[in-house]
Design an enzyme around this catalytic site. Structure first.
Site, PDB file in Angstrom:
ATOM      1  N   GLU A 139       0.843  -1.196   0.000  1.00  0.00           N
ATOM      2  CA  GLU A 139       0.000   0.000   0.000  1.00  0.00           C
ATOM      3  C   GLU A 139       0.878   1.246   0.000  1.00  0.00           C
ATOM      4  O   GLU A 139       2.046   1.211   0.434  1.00  0.00           O
ATOM      5  CB  GLU A 139      -0.886  -0.029   1.263  1.00  0.00           C
ATOM      6  CG  GLU A 139      -1.854   1.140   1.357  1.00  0.00           C
ATOM      7  CD  GLU A 139      -2.944   0.933   2.414  1.00  0.00           C
ATOM      8  OE1 GLU A 139      -2.824  -0.011   3.220  1.00  0.00           O
ATOM      9  OE2 GLU A 139      -3.911   1.723   2.413  1.00  0.00           O
ATOM     10  N   TYR A 188      -6.781  -8.955  11.626  1.00  0.00           N
ATOM     11  CA  TYR A 188      -5.421  -8.729  12.128  1.00  0.00           C
ATOM     12  C   TYR A 188      -5.265  -9.348  13.511  1.00  0.00           C
ATOM     13  O   TYR A 188      -6.202  -9.357  14.313  1.00  0.00           O
ATOM     14  CB  TYR A 188      -5.119  -7.230  12.195  1.00  0.00           C
ATOM     15  CG  TYR A 188      -4.876  -6.623  10.818  1.00  0.00           C
ATOM     16  CD1 TYR A 188      -3.630  -6.722  10.222  1.00  0.00           C
ATOM     17  CD2 TYR A 188      -5.895  -5.987  10.115  1.00  0.00           C
ATOM     18  CE1 TYR A 188      -3.383  -6.184   8.966  1.00  0.00           C
ATOM     19  CE2 TYR A 188      -5.668  -5.447   8.854  1.00  0.00           C
ATOM     20  CZ  TYR A 188      -4.411  -5.548   8.282  1.00  0.00           C
ATOM     21  OH  TYR A 188      -4.170  -5.027   7.036  1.00  0.00           O
ATOM     22  N   GLN A 216       2.048  -6.138   5.532  1.00  0.00           N
ATOM     23  CA  GLN A 216       2.279  -5.813   4.143  1.00  0.00           C
ATOM     24  C   GLN A 216       3.720  -6.185   3.814  1.00  0.00           C
ATOM     25  O   GLN A 216       4.499  -6.449   4.726  1.00  0.00           O
ATOM     26  CB  GLN A 216       2.030  -4.337   3.898  1.00  0.00           C
ATOM     27  CG  GLN A 216       0.590  -3.915   4.165  1.00  0.00           C
ATOM     28  CD  GLN A 216       0.271  -2.493   3.709  1.00  0.00           C
ATOM     29  OE1 GLN A 216       1.069  -1.830   3.061  1.00  0.00           O
ATOM     30  NE2 GLN A 216      -0.923  -2.027   4.096  1.00  0.00           N
ATOM     31  N   ASN A 221     -12.392  -1.224  -0.989  1.00  0.00           N
ATOM     32  CA  ASN A 221     -11.735  -1.838   0.174  1.00  0.00           C
ATOM     33  C   ASN A 221     -12.448  -1.410   1.449  1.00  0.00           C
ATOM     34  O   ASN A 221     -12.790  -0.226   1.604  1.00  0.00           O
ATOM     35  CB  ASN A 221     -10.273  -1.366   0.243  1.00  0.00           C
ATOM     36  CG  ASN A 221      -9.583  -1.756   1.547  1.00  0.00           C
ATOM     37  OD1 ASN A 221      -9.270  -2.925   1.757  1.00  0.00           O
ATOM     38  ND2 ASN A 221      -9.371  -0.784   2.434  1.00  0.00           N
ATOM     39  N   GLU A 222     -12.673  -2.348   2.343  1.00  0.00           N
ATOM     40  CA  GLU A 222     -13.274  -2.043   3.658  1.00  0.00           C
ATOM     41  C   GLU A 222     -14.396  -1.017   3.510  1.00  0.00           C
ATOM     42  O   GLU A 222     -14.377   0.055   4.141  1.00  0.00           O
ATOM     43  CB  GLU A 222     -12.207  -1.600   4.664  1.00  0.00           C
ATOM     44  CG  GLU A 222     -11.220  -2.722   4.950  1.00  0.00           C
ATOM     45  CD  GLU A 222     -10.320  -2.526   6.161  1.00  0.00           C
ATOM     46  OE1 GLU A 222     -10.298  -1.426   6.749  1.00  0.00           O
ATOM     47  OE2 GLU A 222      -9.634  -3.504   6.514  1.00  0.00           O
ATOM     48  N   GLU A 280      -6.163  -9.293   3.702  1.00  0.00           N
ATOM     49  CA  GLU A 280      -5.364  -8.592   4.721  1.00  0.00           C
ATOM     50  C   GLU A 280      -5.323  -9.462   5.953  1.00  0.00           C
ATOM     51  O   GLU A 280      -6.369  -9.703   6.581  1.00  0.00           O
ATOM     52  CB  GLU A 280      -5.940  -7.203   5.043  1.00  0.00           C
ATOM     53  CG  GLU A 280      -5.717  -6.207   3.918  1.00  0.00           C
ATOM     54  CD  GLU A 280      -6.118  -4.777   4.271  1.00  0.00           C
ATOM     55  OE1 GLU A 280      -6.015  -4.396   5.460  1.00  0.00           O
ATOM     56  OE2 GLU A 280      -6.520  -4.050   3.342  1.00  0.00           O
TER      57      GLU A 280
HETATM   58  O1  AHR Z   1      -3.068  -2.651   6.171  1.00  0.00           O
HETATM   59  C1  AHR Z   1      -3.355  -1.444   6.820  1.00  0.00           C
HETATM   60  C2  AHR Z   1      -4.817  -1.059   6.701  1.00  0.00           C
HETATM   61  O2  AHR Z   1      -5.585  -1.974   7.416  1.00  0.00           O
HETATM   62  C3  AHR Z   1      -5.414  -1.089   5.322  1.00  0.00           C
HETATM   63  O3  AHR Z   1      -5.179   0.076   4.619  1.00  0.00           O
HETATM   64  C4  AHR Z   1      -6.872  -1.220   5.603  1.00  0.00           C
HETATM   65  O4  AHR Z   1      -7.556  -1.891   4.569  1.00  0.00           O
HETATM   66  C5  AHR Z   1      -6.917  -1.974   6.915  1.00  0.00           C
HETATM   67  O5  AHR Z   1      -7.740  -1.373   7.830  1.00  0.00           O
END
Ligand code: AHR
Length: 545
Positions: A65, A288, A393, A212-213, A344
């Site tokens: 990103e 995450y 990432q 995205n999101e 992600e």
């Molecule tokens: O990876 C960091 C961020 O996490 C991304 O931009 C977003 O899609 C997510 O919230």
């Protein structure tokens, strides 16, 4: 186009039953990693002659990103840099990632994608408009890395492009023209514009994200509102010049099964003429791993034993999420035509002290390596529905493969990089069930069972690859690989561990955590007996008769 959405009642019940599950909830049964009890020694039982689903190489995908030092400084240093580069792209980063055989790269975001207007990133660099990267440090982006630079990177890496379009602040026309610009061969307006910018041949773009999101930074939408937009935008992401695009709708966060359900109800054109589902062919998922709450996620390098186990329990929860989102998808799509794309995943720690909080720069330890190996074990078990996964990432951001020093430019390969390298043999192999039997009851951690051994396996032709993680922070484990169904004619093993659970690599000590040959493998009447050091990841390659 015909819609045939099932009645809501069953699905509503299904989602509310599934929704009881989030990190910290009570144990939820058989959807996550499991281990049966045994009176004998710890065993991993593998039927080598029962291959299952193909583990798509795309489960080993990546994400880059416009965030912190991922693109700028990480991948792209510019032609004038003293760091050896090809058209501004770091040679050492390319070399390290080529060694991993990375199958795809997602770009330009993330949250950045829904602020990004691709036409600002083409043409002469000095004429490109600037923009504010409001999500990540509120800095000014000069658009010097744009479409041509990204596709150049893709070609240098020998990988495939996953371009993420803008729904939140972009138009349908803008998205439609981007795929035309990238992939059309004739003299259409966008193909001609591409040629004027120096690229004659169209590129291949097999994957395209529809925002995205969308529930958050991508527009704060409600599920049904986004689902309608996803149908509309995806319609105009056309297949040009033989380029077949997999359109990926912006999916759920964590255990938001209702979001997945709304998208599945919108993706009901499952019997299109060419046999592909429409209007989008896949749905994403983001999750995450952190040891604390969102507001204080925990330090990357300073953590207690309790945080170690909590982190690993939360990493193992990723498999439960995949299983439960897949259950929702199965209800609407029993033949698994729509893919799940976990685009992600990874650890998210507090940033390293003294670094820009908006840049998400974090260290990477043995704990991160085991978070990765646990994710992969789960991914391999759900290869029938999972089409792709992308760690967040690739360079200098979150759970990175590569860290670069902003001053010296020195490059360090992280423990997570080595897990990807050691597991590379699973790409496009056939999954094998690996049953873990342990003498002790699994510990209960963060509200769920966490067996101390995790395993997965796959086979290709005359070889098999077994991945083993010893999650025990302090104790070594001896286990028997109980290998059935085919003769094993040879073996070799590698181990990844460090002096402590927090061991990590730095420019001064780049190999503090690096794979080494593991000699502690002995012939056993059932197969092989292996000693796993504490907090370690091991791969065993088998030659089969
Ligand atoms: O990876 C960091 C961020 O996490 C991304 O931009 C977003 O899609 C997510 O919230």
């Amino acid at each position: 186009m015909t819609d045939s959405a099932p009645a809501p009642t069953l699905a509503t019940g299904l989602v509310s039953a599934l929704s009881a599950s989030s990190p910290g909830d009570a144990p939820t049964g058989s959807t996550g990693p499991s281990a049966a009890r045994t009176d004998g020694p710890a065993r991993v039982v593998i039927d080598l002659d029962l291959p299952g689903a193909t583990i798509s190489r795309h489960l080993y995908g990546h994400f880059a990103e416009h965030l912190g030092r991922c693109i700028y400084g990480g991948f792209f240093v510019g032609e004038d840099s003293e760091i050896p580069n090809t058209r501004g792209i770091r040679d050492d980063v390319v070399e390290a990632l080529r060694a991993l055989r990375i199958p795809n790269l997602r770009w330009p975001g993330g949250c950045f994608a829904d602020d990004y207007h691709w036409k600002h990133g083409i043409g002469p660099r000095e004429e490109r408009p600037r923009m504010v990267n409001s999500h990540w440090g509120d800095i000014v982006e000069d658009n010097s890395f744009g479409t041509h630079e990204f596709m150049d990177l893709v070609e240098l890496l020998g990988t495939e492009a996953y371009v993420n379009g803008n729904v939140g602040s972009g138009t349908v026309q803008e998205m439609s023209e981007w795929i035309e610009y990238l992939t059309r061969a004739d003299d259409s307006p966008m193909a001609s514009l591409r040629r004027r910018n120096g690229r004659d041949e169209p590129w291949k773009v097999p994957f395209f994200g529809i925002g995205n999101e969308a529930w958050g930074c991508g527009g704060n939408m409600r599920a049904e509102d986004y689902a309608a937009l996803a149908r509309q935008y995806a319609t105009y992401v056309r297949d040009h010049a033989g380029n077949e695009v997999t359109r990926i709708a912006a999916g759920a966060s964590d255990s938001d099964y209702s979001w997945t359900e709304a998208l599945m109800r919108a993706a009901t054109n499952l019997e299109s003429k060419d046999g592909r589902p429409g209007p989008f062919q896949a749905i994403s998922l983001h999750y995450y791993t952190m040891s604390g709450p969102w507001a204080d996620k925990g330090s990357a390098t300073e953590f207690s034993e309790e945080e170690w186990y909590r982190t690993l329990s939360r990493a193992a929860f990723a498999e439960e999420l995949v299983a439960r989102h897949a259950t929702v998808m199965d209800h609407y799509d029993p033949h698994k035509k729509v893919g799940l794309v976990f685009d992600e995943w990874g650890t998210w720690w507090n940033v390293e002290p003294g670094t820009n909080p908006g840049f998400l720069y974090q260290q990477n330890t043995v704990r991160d390596a085991l978070v990765a190996s646990l994710h992969f074990d789960g991914f391999h078990r759900h290869a029938d529905r999972l089409l792709m996964a992308n760690i967040a990432q690739t360079v200098n951001v979150l759970q990175a493969m590569i860290l670069t020093d902003p001053d010296s430019g020195a490059l360090v390969l992280t423990p997570t990089y080595h897990v990807f390298a050691m597991n590379a043999g699973h790409q496009d192999a056939s999954a094998l069930a690996a049953h873990v039997l342990l003498p002790e009851a699994p510990a209960e951690v963060d509200g769920r069972e966490l067996p101390m051994i995790s395993a997965s396996a796959s086979t290709t032709g005359q070889t098999a690859l077994v991945s083993l993680s010893n999650l025990d922070a302090a104790e070594a484990r001896t286990l028997v690989l109980d290998l059935r169904g085919r003769a094993v004619t040879g073996h070799s093993a590698r181990v990844l561990t460090g002096a402590s659970t927090a061991a990590h690599n730095t420019p001064e000590q780049p190999e503090a955590v690096a794979p080494r040959a593991l000699d502690a493998v002995r012939e056993h009447e059932r197969g092989l007996e292996i000693d796993l050091p504490p907090h370690s990841f091991v791969t065993v390659e088998l030659q089969l008769g």
